[in-house]
Design a protein around this motif. Structure first.
Motif, PDB file in Angstrom:
ATOM      1  N   ASN A  84      61.823  -4.193  15.747  1.00  0.00           N
ATOM      2  CA  ASN A  84      62.060  -3.233  14.662  1.00  0.00           C
ATOM      3  C   ASN A  84      60.898  -2.261  14.465  1.00  0.00           C
ATOM      4  OD1 ASN A  84      64.597  -4.248  14.174  1.00  0.00           O
ATOM      5  ND2 ASN A  84      63.940  -5.632  12.545  1.00  0.00           N
ATOM      6  N   ARG A  85      60.040  -2.163  15.506  1.00  0.00           N
ATOM      7  CA  ARG A  85      58.989  -1.151  15.618  1.00  0.00           C
ATOM      8  C   ARG A  85      57.741  -1.439  14.784  1.00  0.00           C
ATOM      9  NH1 ARG A  85      63.305   2.543  14.564  1.00  0.00           N
ATOM     10  NH2 ARG A  85      62.129   3.469  12.848  1.00  0.00           N
ATOM     11  N   TYR A  86      57.569  -2.666  14.362  1.00  0.00           N
ATOM     12  CA  TYR A  86      56.350  -3.040  13.653  1.00  0.00           C
ATOM     13  C   TYR A  86      55.292  -3.533  14.639  1.00  0.00           C
ATOM     14  CZ  TYR A  86      59.313  -3.082   9.481  1.00  0.00           C
ATOM     15  OH  TYR A  86      60.176  -2.725   8.467  1.00  0.00           O
ATOM     16  N   THR A  87      54.031  -3.277  14.333  1.00  0.00           N
ATOM     17  CA  THR A  87      52.930  -3.959  14.998  1.00  0.00           C
ATOM     18  C   THR A  87      52.786  -5.308  14.311  1.00  0.00           C
ATOM     19  OG1 THR A  87      51.780  -1.872  15.443  1.00  0.00           O
ATOM     20  CG2 THR A  87      50.456  -3.883  15.492  1.00  0.00           C
ATOM     21  N   VAL A  88      52.691  -6.377  15.075  1.00  0.00           N
ATOM     22  CA  VAL A  88      52.668  -7.719  14.483  1.00  0.00           C
ATOM     23  C   VAL A  88      51.449  -8.481  14.998  1.00  0.00           C
ATOM     24  CG1 VAL A  88      53.956  -9.841  14.069  1.00  0.00           C
ATOM     25  CG2 VAL A  88      55.196  -7.693  14.452  1.00  0.00           C
ATOM     26  N   ARG A  89      50.737  -9.101  14.067  1.00  0.00           N
ATOM     27  CA  ARG A  89      49.606  -9.957  14.425  1.00  0.00           C
ATOM     28  C   ARG A  89      49.748 -11.290  13.687  1.00  0.00           C
ATOM     29  NH1 ARG A  89      45.867  -6.583  16.970  1.00  0.00           N
ATOM     30  NH2 ARG A  89      46.014  -4.396  16.332  1.00  0.00           N
TER      31      ARG A  89
ATOM     32  N   VAL B 266      52.954   0.583  11.007  1.00  0.00           N
ATOM     33  CA  VAL B 266      53.139  -0.450   9.992  1.00  0.00           C
ATOM     34  C   VAL B 266      52.825  -1.784  10.660  1.00  0.00           C
ATOM     35  CG1 VAL B 266      54.693  -1.567   8.355  1.00  0.00           C
ATOM     36  CG2 VAL B 266      54.909   0.891   8.795  1.00  0.00           C
ATOM     37  N   GLU B 267      51.793  -2.442  10.166  1.00  0.00           N
ATOM     38  CA  GLU B 267      51.333  -3.689  10.762  1.00  0.00           C
ATOM     39  C   GLU B 267      51.706  -4.857   9.860  1.00  0.00           C
ATOM     40  OE1 GLU B 267      47.024  -5.653  11.899  1.00  0.00           O
ATOM     41  OE2 GLU B 267      47.452  -3.606  12.572  1.00  0.00           O
ATOM     42  N   VAL B 268      52.434  -5.806  10.424  1.00  0.00           N
ATOM     43  CA  VAL B 268      52.781  -7.029   9.707  1.00  0.00           C
ATOM     44  C   VAL B 268      51.803  -8.113  10.143  1.00  0.00           C
ATOM     45  CG1 VAL B 268      54.539  -8.755   9.222  1.00  0.00           C
ATOM     46  CG2 VAL B 268      55.212  -6.368   9.598  1.00  0.00           C
ATOM     47  N   ILE B 269      51.065  -8.638   9.183  1.00  0.00           N
ATOM     48  CA  ILE B 269      50.106  -9.702   9.456  1.00  0.00           C
ATOM     49  C   ILE B 269      50.680 -11.008   8.931  1.00  0.00           C
ATOM     50  CG2 ILE B 269      47.812 -10.600   8.887  1.00  0.00           C
ATOM     51  CD1 ILE B 269      46.791  -7.754   8.934  1.00  0.00           C
TER      52      ILE B 269
ATOM     53  N   TYR C  58      63.559  -3.764   4.028  1.00  0.00           N
ATOM     54  CA  TYR C  58      62.992  -2.937   5.095  1.00  0.00           C
ATOM     55  C   TYR C  58      63.672  -3.352   6.394  1.00  0.00           C
ATOM     56  CZ  TYR C  58      59.249  -2.730   1.538  1.00  0.00           C
ATOM     57  OH  TYR C  58      58.528  -2.605   0.374  1.00  0.00           O
ATOM     58  N   LEU C  59      64.610  -2.536   6.849  1.00  0.00           N
ATOM     59  CA  LEU C  59      65.366  -2.876   8.048  1.00  0.00           C
ATOM     60  C   LEU C  59      64.562  -2.620   9.313  1.00  0.00           C
ATOM     61  CD1 LEU C  59      68.774  -1.338   6.950  1.00  0.00           C
ATOM     62  CD2 LEU C  59      68.136  -3.757   6.917  1.00  0.00           C
ATOM     63  N   LYS C  60      63.830  -1.504   9.327  1.00  0.00           N
ATOM     64  CA  LYS C  60      62.968  -1.142  10.446  1.00  0.00           C
ATOM     65  C   LYS C  60      61.795  -0.320   9.912  1.00  0.00           C
ATOM     66  CE  LYS C  60      66.726  -1.049  13.854  1.00  0.00           C
ATOM     67  NZ  LYS C  60      66.364  -2.328  14.472  1.00  0.00           N
TER      68      LYS C  60
ATOM     69  N   THR D  44      65.100 -12.631  11.597  1.00  0.00           N
ATOM     70  CA  THR D  44      65.809 -11.529  12.258  1.00  0.00           C
ATOM     71  C   THR D  44      65.083 -10.197  12.086  1.00  0.00           C
ATOM     72  OG1 THR D  44      67.223 -11.455  10.283  1.00  0.00           O
ATOM     73  CG2 THR D  44      68.079 -12.607  12.206  1.00  0.00           C
ATOM     74  N   GLY D  45      63.902 -10.213  11.465  1.00  0.00           N
ATOM     75  CA  GLY D  45      63.039  -9.030  11.471  1.00  0.00           C
ATOM     76  C   GLY D  45      63.101  -8.118  10.276  1.00  0.00           C
ATOM     77  N   GLU D  46      63.710  -8.548   9.168  1.00  0.00           N
ATOM     78  CA  GLU D  46      63.738  -7.720   7.959  1.00  0.00           C
ATOM     79  C   GLU D  46      62.701  -8.241   6.949  1.00  0.00           C
ATOM     80  OE1 GLU D  46      67.836  -7.742   9.785  1.00  0.00           O
ATOM     81  OE2 GLU D  46      66.676  -9.370   8.866  1.00  0.00           O
TER      82      GLU D  46
END
Length: 202
Positions: free
Chosen positions: A13-18, A191-194, A181-183, A97-99
């Motif tokens: 869904n185009r997030y940067t994830v750490r 947008v970084e999800v930590i 937030y769908l994407k 599922t990424g939301e």
């Protein structure tokens, strides 16, 4: 919970994830990455627990509504967070599922997370992961919101009874907007999800 599946879905869904094993490791990462910037915080128990205001304000300009002394100052600081370079907040729930899901009463957290910043960070403990979007919404309404209402000593049925959402009409109600937030939003560069391998926040 399936952390790996969640991370893959968020990346799709185009997030940067750490992922960090501890809040300390995540705080070290943010302290190193964010330097000499203008930063806004959403109202977040997770961010407060990580003492990010104390760490980041030593070498950045940080606007944190939680540092206010009264409601007028809260609103004044919250308004300033909407135009900062970077914005840090948490979420009430996220799905495998990424939301991402947030409930807000005043609107500053949701507004700041959607538009107007070069980069947004969502910081969340793995306790907020649910298998589906429907369950993530349920968690936001029936777990996070009552605990937040209790934290602020509000006179809502959920805070007084401490068990679930009553879809009340209390003047203290904090469930005035629900955002899914769908994407990643289009005009925020990153947008970084930590994700943190601990139970944090509500």
């Amino acid at each position: 919970m399936n952390v790996q599946a969640t991370m893959k879905a968020l990346e799709k869904n185009r997030y940067t994830v750490r992922f960090f094993s501890s809040a300390q490791e995540a705080a070290d990462h943010l302290d190193k990455e964010i330097d000499g910037r203008i930063v806004g915080f959403g109202d977040s128990a997770t961010i407060s627990h990580m003492k990010l205001y104390e760490r980041l304000s030593a070498h950045n300009t940080v606007y944190d509504p939680n540092q206010s002394r009264d409601n007028d100052e809260f609103l004044e600081i919250a308004e300033k967070t909407l135009t900062t370079e970077l914005y840090l907040t948490s979420v009430n729930a996220l799905s495998e599922t990424g939301e991402l899901v947030n409930i807000d009463g005043t609107g500053n957290r949701i507004a700041g997370s959607l538009f107007g910043h070069k980069k947004v960070f969502f910081i969340a403990g793995v306790n907020k992961i649910e298998p589906t979007l429907e369950k993530a919404i349920w968690r936001a309404r029936n777990v996070a919101a009552p605990k937040n209402a209790l934290r602020y000593k509000l006179q809502t049925p959920c805070a007084l009874r401490g068990d679930r959402c009553y879809d009340c009409s209390s003047p203290d109600r904090i469930c005035n907007a629900l955002t899914i937030y769908l994407k990643k939003m289009n005009d925020v560069d990153d947008v970084e999800v930590i994700l943190i391998g601990e139970e944090l926040g509500f």
